[in-house]
Design a protein around this motif. Sequence first.
Motif, short mmCIF file in Angstrom:
data_model
loop_
_atom_site.label_atom_id
_atom_site.label_comp_id
_atom_site.label_asym_id
_atom_site.label_seq_id
_atom_site.Cartn_x
_atom_site.Cartn_y
_atom_site.Cartn_z
N VAL A 97 0.51 -1.18 0.31
CA VAL A 97 -0.05 -0.35 0.04
C VAL A 97 0.66 1.37 -0.28
CG1 VAL A 97 -1.70 1.22 1.33
CG2 VAL A 97 -2.15 -1.14 1.30
N MET A 98 1.65 1.29 0.54
CA MET A 98 2.80 2.25 1.00
C MET A 98 3.86 2.30 -0.72
SD MET A 98 3.77 2.26 4.30
CE MET A 98 5.31 3.60 4.47
N HIS A 99 3.98 1.80 -0.65
CA HIS A 99 3.88 1.57 -1.93
C HIS A 99 4.48 2.07 -3.54
CE1 HIS A 99 8.36 1.35 -4.65
NE2 HIS A 99 7.81 0.42 -5.51
N LEU A 100 3.01 1.50 -3.20
CA LEU A 100 2.23 0.90 -5.34
C LEU A 100 1.23 2.04 -5.13
CD1 LEU A 100 2.28 -2.88 -5.48
CD2 LEU A 100 3.92 -1.06 -6.37
N TYR A 101 0.10 2.63 -3.80
CA TYR A 101 -0.75 3.49 -3.70
C TYR A 101 0.42 4.78 -3.70
CZ TYR A 101 -4.82 4.92 -2.50
OH TYR A 101 -6.26 6.19 -2.83
N MET A 102 0.84 4.65 -2.34
CA MET A 102 1.18 6.06 -1.93
C MET A 102 1.98 6.61 -2.02
SD MET A 102 0.80 5.54 1.82
CE MET A 102 -1.35 5.90 2.68
N LYS A 103 3.04 5.60 -3.16
CA LYS A 103 4.01 5.91 -3.66
C LYS A 103 5.55 6.34 -3.66
CE LYS A 103 2.83 5.87 -8.10
NZ LYS A 103 2.48 4.03 -8.12
N TYR A 104 5.65 5.84 -1.91
CA TYR A 104 6.31 6.49 -0.89
C TYR A 104 7.54 4.52 -1.39
CZ TYR A 104 4.11 9.17 1.93
OH TYR A 104 3.05 9.99 2.91
N THR A 105 9.27 5.85 -1.39
CA THR A 105 10.00 4.53 -1.49
C THR A 105 10.57 4.32 -0.46
OG1 THR A 105 11.61 6.07 -2.92
CG2 THR A 105 10.23 4.60 -3.62
N ASN A 106 11.19 5.25 -0.19
CA ASN A 106 12.22 4.93 1.04
C ASN A 106 11.93 3.83 2.34
OD1 ASN A 106 12.81 7.69 0.19
ND2 ASN A 106 13.16 8.66 2.41
N PRO A 107 11.16 3.73 2.50
CA PRO A 107 10.65 2.72 3.57
C PRO A 107 10.75 1.12 2.82
CG PRO A 107 8.70 3.70 3.08
CD PRO A 107 9.75 4.75 2.32
N LEU A 108 11.05 0.85 1.68
CA LEU A 108 11.21 -0.31 1.29
C LEU A 108 12.95 -1.00 1.74
CD1 LEU A 108 10.83 0.35 -2.71
CD2 LEU A 108 9.53 -1.13 -1.43
N LEU A 109 14.24 0.30 2.06
CA LEU A 109 15.19 -0.28 2.33
C LEU A 109 15.15 -0.36 3.82
CD1 LEU A 109 17.66 0.03 0.58
CD2 LEU A 109 18.26 2.31 1.66
N ILE A 110 14.42 0.35 4.50
CA ILE A 110 14.06 -0.21 5.94
C ILE A 110 13.10 -1.06 5.61
CG2 ILE A 110 13.18 0.64 8.00
CD1 ILE A 110 13.56 3.27 7.28
N GLN A 111 12.79 -2.11 4.72
CA GLN A 111 11.92 -3.13 5.38
C GLN A 111 12.79 -4.08 4.65
OE1 GLN A 111 9.27 -3.95 7.58
NE2 GLN A 111 9.31 -1.76 7.98
N SER A 112 13.01 -3.90 3.85
CA SER A 112 14.58 -5.25 2.78
C SER A 112 14.99 -5.55 4.47
CB SER A 112 15.45 -4.25 2.23
OG SER A 112 14.54 -3.65 0.93
N ILE A 113 15.09 -4.60 5.60
CA ILE A 113 16.53 -4.68 6.93
C ILE A 113 15.73 -5.69 8.17
CG2 ILE A 113 18.43 -4.31 8.47
CD1 ILE A 113 18.60 -2.18 5.61
#
Length: 191
Positions: free
Chosen positions: A110-126
Amino acid sequence: MAINPQITNLVIILGMMQVSKKIPFEDPQVLMAVRALYIVSNLIIIALNLYMTRVINTKKDMTTLKYVEPAPMGSSEEPKLVTTTVHSYDLQQLRSGWKGLLMGVGMMGVMHLYMKYTNPLLIQSIIPLKGAFESNLVKVHLFGQPALGDLKRPWKAAGGMMGMGGGSEPKADKKSIEEAEKAGRGGVKEE
């Protein structure tokens, strides 16, 4: 003395927030690389969970485990006695790990695809990958640590932010179990 996992999570989050400010997410190749990192991280967690399921089912430890489950916070319910096996308990813990993984992927979607946030992808990878390797199931079944001390079942539920969420934890001491048996709270065997 080990460092509290919640403190290390906070340090990682703050560090990755600073790193993510310097990453050019506008570049499609960089964005795809970060997405790939996130997907690989989740695939590792899925593989770990599948392996843990296999290990737990292979061991099939049918030792009886009795504990008193605390009443939900804010409810007037009595704590209930739970009688289960180590095998069932471990599978239940693994199921809650699966639910956490799916919730994280759903929220990230939801955050990445719908809201277009990209920064959390990095944190949520770790963070989820770190959490998976720090889980009690992995410590006992993968790393072979004995189920003593903090690893003795039933395990304490991880508290909320900075450990303030939990408060109540399952009790496995003889006195609590006998009180729950006398009061007739629960005692239903979970299969």
